[in-house]
Design an enzyme around this catalytic site. Structure first.
Site, PDB file in Angstrom:
ATOM      1  N   HIS A 153       0.834  -1.204   0.000  1.00  0.00           N
ATOM      2  CA  HIS A 153       0.000   0.000   0.000  1.00  0.00           C
ATOM      3  C   HIS A 153       0.872   1.259   0.000  1.00  0.00           C
ATOM      4  CE1 HIS A 153      -3.804   2.170   1.206  1.00  0.00           C
ATOM      5  NE2 HIS A 153      -2.899   3.059   1.566  1.00  0.00           N
ATOM      6  N   GLU A 154       1.801   1.334   0.937  1.00  0.00           N
ATOM      7  CA  GLU A 154       2.657   2.519   1.040  1.00  0.00           C
ATOM      8  C   GLU A 154       3.565   2.656  -0.181  1.00  0.00           C
ATOM      9  OE1 GLU A 154       2.296   4.867   3.140  1.00  0.00           O
ATOM     10  OE2 GLU A 154       0.779   3.787   4.296  1.00  0.00           O
ATOM     11  N   HIS A 156       1.622   4.335  -3.038  1.00  0.00           N
ATOM     12  CA  HIS A 156       1.656   5.794  -2.922  1.00  0.00           C
ATOM     13  C   HIS A 156       2.989   6.337  -3.424  1.00  0.00           C
ATOM     14  CE1 HIS A 156      -2.058   6.384  -0.756  1.00  0.00           C
ATOM     15  NE2 HIS A 156      -1.698   5.619   0.258  1.00  0.00           N
TER      16      HIS A 156
END
Length: 212
Positions: free
Chosen positions: A12-13, A16
């Site tokens: 997820h990170e 980004h």
């Protein structure tokens, strides 16, 4: 936290981070971590502080895409999504509606502005328009977010190997700094004056340390 959850947070990170790295108007990434912090956040990224006060539509669109990068990475890697993007979706929703109903950045709605009434609680807005206009604003906001998400998904698919490489590094180290990010993703293709100054200051700092 289970290993599966740690991996999902890392993906997820990294989503980004990678989306922001390859979009011209996103803020330059300095650090990303999967170490939990206060407020319920399971990971976070540190970006170079913004150097502009006014934004055009391209800049706001890139901000939306970067914010959707975590959700897109989950979909690409796991073919399902988690609740981890709740705050991201809230930010994207506000960005979309702001462009349409506050900043006059939508061809269909035009140069109209209906800012929230600060004297009222919540997100209630001053609405001197019809229900039809409200429906049109909703449709345009949904369209804007959908287009941004499709663009983000395509970028994640294109850079899938880099997302995996960065997330693997996060799983190993938990926190990845700018130097390691560059080593994994390559030099950032878009560099602002503030970013170039950051790089210059970093090189000067490293040079001083080596000289000691």
């Amino acid at each position: 936290m289970s290993e599966k959850e740690r991996e999902l947070i890392a993906r997820h990170e990294s989503g980004h981070a990678v989306v922001g790295w390859f979009l011209e108007h996103a803020d330059p990434l300095l650090k990303v971590t999967i170490v939990p912090r206060g407020g319920g956040a399971l990971g976070f990224a540190q970006y170079l502080p913004k150097e502009v006060q006014l934004y055009n539509q391209d800049q706001l669109t890139d901000m939306m895409c970067m914010t959707l990068g975590g959700r897109a990475a989950e979909e690409v890697f796991y073919n399902r999504v988690s609740t981890g993007a709740a705050d991201d979706l809230n930010k994207v929703t506000k960005l979309a509606y702001s462009q349409i109903s506050i900043y006059g950045m939508n061809d269909s709605i035009g140069n109209l502005s209906f800012p929230p009434n600060e004297n009222q609680e919540g997100l209630q807005a001053y609405k001197p328009y019809s229900e039809k206009m409200a429906e049109d604003i909703d449709k345009e906001a949904i369209k804007l977010v959908k287009e941004a998400y499709e663009r983000t998904l395509n970028l994640i698919r294109e850079k899938r190997d880099l997302v995996k490489a960065l997330s693997d590094e996060l799983l190993a180290k938990e926190t990845v700094g700018h130097e390691d990010i560059v080593a994994i993703l390559g030099e950032r293709p878009f560099q602002t004056d503030a970013y170039r100054q950051f790089l210059s200051n970093t090189k000067d700092f490293c040079g001083l340390n080596l000289a000691r």
